[in-house]
Scaffold this motif. Structure first.
Motif, PDB file in Angstrom:
ATOM      1  N   MET A 150       0.838  -1.192   0.000  1.00 55.65           N
ATOM      2  CA  MET A 150       0.000   0.000   0.000  1.00 55.65           C
ATOM      3  C   MET A 150       0.878   1.249   0.000  1.00 55.65           C
ATOM      4  O   MET A 150       1.892   1.310   0.694  1.00 55.65           O
ATOM      5  CB  MET A 150      -0.911   0.013   1.228  1.00 55.65           C
ATOM      6  N   ILE A 151       0.442   2.252  -0.764  1.00 58.63           N
ATOM      7  CA  ILE A 151       1.128   3.540  -0.794  1.00 58.63           C
ATOM      8  C   ILE A 151       0.361   4.522   0.089  1.00 58.63           C
ATOM      9  O   ILE A 151      -0.860   4.650  -0.020  1.00 58.63           O
ATOM     10  CB  ILE A 151       1.221   4.094  -2.227  1.00 58.63           C
ATOM     11  N   ILE A 152       1.090   5.217   0.962  1.00 57.22           N
ATOM     12  CA  ILE A 152       0.515   6.252   1.818  1.00 57.22           C
ATOM     13  C   ILE A 152       1.337   7.523   1.625  1.00 57.22           C
ATOM     14  O   ILE A 152       2.559   7.498   1.775  1.00 57.22           O
ATOM     15  CB  ILE A 152       0.555   5.845   3.304  1.00 57.22           C
ATOM     16  N   THR A 153       0.686   8.621   1.261  1.00 53.15           N
ATOM     17  CA  THR A 153       1.392   9.898   1.184  1.00 53.15           C
ATOM     18  C   THR A 153       1.089  10.722   2.427  1.00 53.15           C
ATOM     19  O   THR A 153       0.018  10.599   3.030  1.00 53.15           O
ATOM     20  CB  THR A 153       1.015  10.704  -0.069  1.00 53.15           C
ATOM     21  N   LEU A 154       2.038  11.578   2.797  1.00 50.80           N
ATOM     22  CA  LEU A 154       1.895  12.438   3.970  1.00 50.80           C
ATOM     23  C   LEU A 154       1.981  13.899   3.550  1.00 50.80           C
ATOM     24  O   LEU A 154       2.874  14.284   2.793  1.00 50.80           O
ATOM     25  CB  LEU A 154       2.987  12.149   4.999  1.00 50.80           C
ATOM     26  N   LEU A 155       1.069  14.699   4.067  1.00 50.37           N
ATOM     27  CA  LEU A 155       1.036  16.140   3.793  1.00 50.37           C
ATOM     28  C   LEU A 155       0.836  16.850   5.126  1.00 50.37           C
ATOM     29  O   LEU A 155      -0.115  16.552   5.855  1.00 50.37           O
ATOM     30  CB  LEU A 155      -0.113  16.471   2.836  1.00 50.37           C
ATOM     31  N   SER A 156       1.742  17.807   5.450  1.00 50.39           N
ATOM     32  CA  SER A 156       1.624  18.458   6.754  1.00 50.39           C
ATOM     33  C   SER A 156       2.297  19.823   6.746  1.00 50.39           C
ATOM     34  O   SER A 156       2.991  20.193   5.800  1.00 50.39           O
ATOM     35  CB  SER A 156       2.272  17.588   7.849  1.00 50.39           C
ATOM     36  N   ASP A 157       2.100  20.539   7.853  1.00 46.96           N
ATOM     37  CA  ASP A 157       2.804  21.800   8.097  1.00 46.96           C
ATOM     38  C   ASP A 157       3.839  21.617   9.212  1.00 46.96           C
ATOM     39  O   ASP A 157       4.185  22.551   9.911  1.00 46.96           O
ATOM     40  CB  ASP A 157       1.817  22.915   8.446  1.00 46.96           C
ATOM     41  N   THR A 196      -4.195   4.539  -3.596  1.00 44.60           N
ATOM     42  CA  THR A 196      -3.257   5.238  -2.730  1.00 44.60           C
ATOM     43  C   THR A 196      -4.053   5.971  -1.651  1.00 44.60           C
ATOM     44  O   THR A 196      -5.133   6.511  -1.919  1.00 44.60           O
ATOM     45  CB  THR A 196      -2.420   6.244  -3.543  1.00 44.60           C
ATOM     46  N   VAL A 197      -3.519   6.007  -0.445  1.00 47.31           N
ATOM     47  CA  VAL A 197      -4.141   6.747   0.656  1.00 47.31           C
ATOM     48  C   VAL A 197      -3.313   8.006   0.909  1.00 47.31           C
ATOM     49  O   VAL A 197      -2.109   7.933   1.164  1.00 47.31           O
ATOM     50  CB  VAL A 197      -4.201   5.898   1.943  1.00 47.31           C
ATOM     51  N   HIS A 198      -3.959   9.153   0.823  1.00 47.44           N
ATOM     52  CA  HIS A 198      -3.306  10.433   1.051  1.00 47.44           C
ATOM     53  C   HIS A 198      -3.709  10.926   2.440  1.00 47.44           C
ATOM     54  O   HIS A 198      -4.880  11.218   2.693  1.00 47.44           O
ATOM     55  CB  HIS A 198      -3.720  11.441  -0.022  1.00 47.44           C
ATOM     56  N   LEU A 199      -2.739  11.001   3.339  1.00 42.74           N
ATOM     57  CA  LEU A 199      -2.991  11.319   4.740  1.00 42.74           C
ATOM     58  C   LEU A 199      -2.578  12.759   5.017  1.00 42.74           C
ATOM     59  O   LEU A 199      -1.392  13.099   4.981  1.00 42.74           O
ATOM     60  CB  LEU A 199      -2.215  10.351   5.632  1.00 42.74           C
ATOM     61  N   SER A 200      -3.561  13.622   5.273  1.00 41.50           N
ATOM     62  CA  SER A 200      -3.284  15.009   5.623  1.00 41.50           C
ATOM     63  C   SER A 200      -3.161  15.136   7.131  1.00 41.50           C
ATOM     64  O   SER A 200      -4.088  14.795   7.873  1.00 41.50           O
ATOM     65  CB  SER A 200      -4.398  15.933   5.115  1.00 41.50           C
ATOM     66  N   LEU A 201      -2.028  15.657   7.570  1.00 43.69           N
ATOM     67  CA  LEU A 201      -1.771  15.866   8.995  1.00 43.69           C
ATOM     68  C   LEU A 201      -1.915  17.330   9.367  1.00 43.69           C
ATOM     69  O   LEU A 201      -1.527  17.748  10.451  1.00 43.69           O
ATOM     70  CB  LEU A 201      -0.352  15.383   9.329  1.00 43.69           C
ATOM     71  N   PHE A 202      -2.498  18.084   8.458  1.00 41.30           N
ATOM     72  CA  PHE A 202      -2.635  19.532   8.626  1.00 41.30           C
ATOM     73  C   PHE A 202      -3.714  19.860   9.654  1.00 41.30           C
ATOM     74  O   PHE A 202      -4.839  19.386   9.553  1.00 41.30           O
ATOM     75  CB  PHE A 202      -2.982  20.155   7.273  1.00 41.30           C
ATOM     76  N   ARG A 216     -13.312   9.649  -0.758  1.00 45.19           N
ATOM     77  CA  ARG A 216     -12.925   8.863  -1.934  1.00 45.19           C
ATOM     78  C   ARG A 216     -13.072   9.723  -3.174  1.00 45.19           C
ATOM     79  O   ARG A 216     -14.091  10.389  -3.362  1.00 45.19           O
ATOM     80  CB  ARG A 216     -13.800   7.615  -2.046  1.00 45.19           C
ATOM     81  N   LYS A 217     -12.050   9.706  -4.022  1.00 48.77           N
ATOM     82  CA  LYS A 217     -12.063  10.480  -5.259  1.00 48.77           C
ATOM     83  C   LYS A 217     -11.344   9.676  -6.338  1.00 48.77           C
ATOM     84  O   LYS A 217     -10.127   9.516  -6.317  1.00 48.77           O
ATOM     85  CB  LYS A 217     -11.362  11.828  -5.042  1.00 48.77           C
ATOM     86  N   ASN A 218     -12.118   9.142  -7.286  1.00 45.47           N
ATOM     87  CA  ASN A 218     -11.540   8.401  -8.415  1.00 45.47           C
ATOM     88  C   ASN A 218     -10.549   7.323  -7.964  1.00 45.47           C
ATOM     89  O   ASN A 218      -9.423   7.228  -8.465  1.00 45.47           O
ATOM     90  CB  ASN A 218     -10.835   9.367  -9.376  1.00 45.47           C
ATOM     91  N   ASN A 219     -10.969   6.520  -7.005  1.00 49.16           N
ATOM     92  CA  ASN A 219     -10.137   5.434  -6.477  1.00 49.16           C
ATOM     93  C   ASN A 219      -8.879   5.925  -5.771  1.00 49.16           C
ATOM     94  O   ASN A 219      -7.921   5.165  -5.611  1.00 49.16           O
ATOM     95  CB  ASN A 219      -9.776   4.426  -7.572  1.00 49.16           C
ATOM     96  N   GLN A 220      -8.849   7.191  -5.370  1.00 50.11           N
ATOM     97  CA  GLN A 220      -7.854   7.711  -4.444  1.00 50.11           C
ATOM     98  C   GLN A 220      -8.576   7.959  -3.116  1.00 50.11           C
ATOM     99  O   GLN A 220      -9.748   8.341  -3.112  1.00 50.11           O
ATOM    100  CB  GLN A 220      -7.255   9.016  -4.957  1.00 50.11           C
ATOM    101  N   PHE A 221      -7.880   7.787  -2.005  1.00 51.19           N
ATOM    102  CA  PHE A 221      -8.496   7.936  -0.687  1.00 51.19           C
ATOM    103  C   PHE A 221      -7.743   9.013   0.093  1.00 51.19           C
ATOM    104  O   PHE A 221      -6.514   9.013   0.136  1.00 51.19           O
ATOM    105  CB  PHE A 221      -8.489   6.602   0.052  1.00 51.19           C
TER     106      PHE A 221
END
Length: 261
Positions: free
Chosen positions: A1-8, A62-68, A82-87
């Motif tokens: 599984m792919i997990i992306t991280l987005l944060s400040d 892919t799971v996109h994890l926002s830590l913002f 859920r957006k076009n098989n992106q989470f």
């Protein structure tokens, strides 16, 4: 599984590493990718832009994890979209409705709340593991209507002008504003235009950075994500033009105005 991280979080502290540790405890095999940790603290528009311009480049599921701004409320919710098989997983801080308007396939709320960051991350990690084990079957999750915070991602439009705001400044000082190529052409309708950037006026949009050869000269182009970008040959557009990230109550000259003639 792919997990992306987005944060400040930035890189001065260990928050990003701790986040990865919590995820790896639940899923040792996860492929964790940093989307960005340089979001301006509490700057929802910039976070939204980085998510909007980045998530489409990843494989399905892919799971996109926002830590913002996780503790925007306390206790904090864990939301899944859920957006076009992106989470996309986020706190209930306005990011999801701001980024995706009404185009999300669905939004769900996890069945527990968190009183601090570590609890929230543990819940998010458990949710991601559950998603993987159920092969992304969402039927056991509760549908939810997320909160909005009144922020507006889109530029201000009129018949003969667009007033744009700065939503991101990259490492090179290139300035990205909140108008896309598609929206620009829709409003333009073939007309000539002038782009007013502080003291400069431009009447063309380039195709790449090499369209200006003189150092210190500005060029406008639509970037790979489709948003209008202002760059300066061999220089920082942000510093040389005095442009900063848009914030509420910012004085007028910080707006980038496009007039149609």
């Amino acid at each position: 599984m792919i997990i992306t991280l987005l944060s400040d979080f930035g890189y001065q502290d260990n928050y990003a590493a701790v986040t990865k540790g919590i995820l790896l405890q639940q899923m040792p095999h996860a492929n964790i990718i940093d989307l960005s940790h340089d979001v301006e603290p509490y700057h929802l528009l910039e976070c939204s832009y980085l998510l909007k311009s980045g998530y489409t480049n990843f494989p399905d599921y892919t799971v996109h994890l926002s830590l913002f701004n996780i503790l925007h409320e306390n206790p904090a919710k864990v939301l899944l979209a859920r957006k076009n098989n992106q989470f996309i997983i986020s706190a209930d801080n306005g990011l999801l409705p701001l980024t995706f308007d009404d185009t999300l396939d669905a939004i769900y709320k996890y069945d527990a709340f968190a009183k601090n960051y570590t609890e929230w991350m543990q819940l998010a990690a458990r949710l991601i593991k559950d998603l993987e084990q159920s092969q992304f079957d969402l039927k056991n999750l509760e549908a939810y209507q997320p909160a909005t915070n009144g922020a507006q991602f889109s530029a201000i439009e009129s018949e003969n002008a667009i007033e744009c705001q700065v939503i991101h400044i990259d490492y090179y000082g290139n300035v990205i504003v909140n108008i896309t190529n598609d929206k620009f052409e829709q409003i333009r309708q073939g007309r000539n235009f002038q782009i007013h950037i502080v003291r400069d006026v431009l009447n063309k949009i380039g195709t790449d950075y090499a369209d200006v050869t003189e150092p210190g000269k500005a060029v406008c182009l639509f970037n790979s994500a489709g948003f209008l970008e202002i760059a300066v040959n061999q220089g920082s557009a942000s510093k040389l033009l005095g442009l900063k990230l848009h914030k509420d109550k910012m004085i007028y000259y910080q707006h980038i105005k496009i007039e149609f003639l």
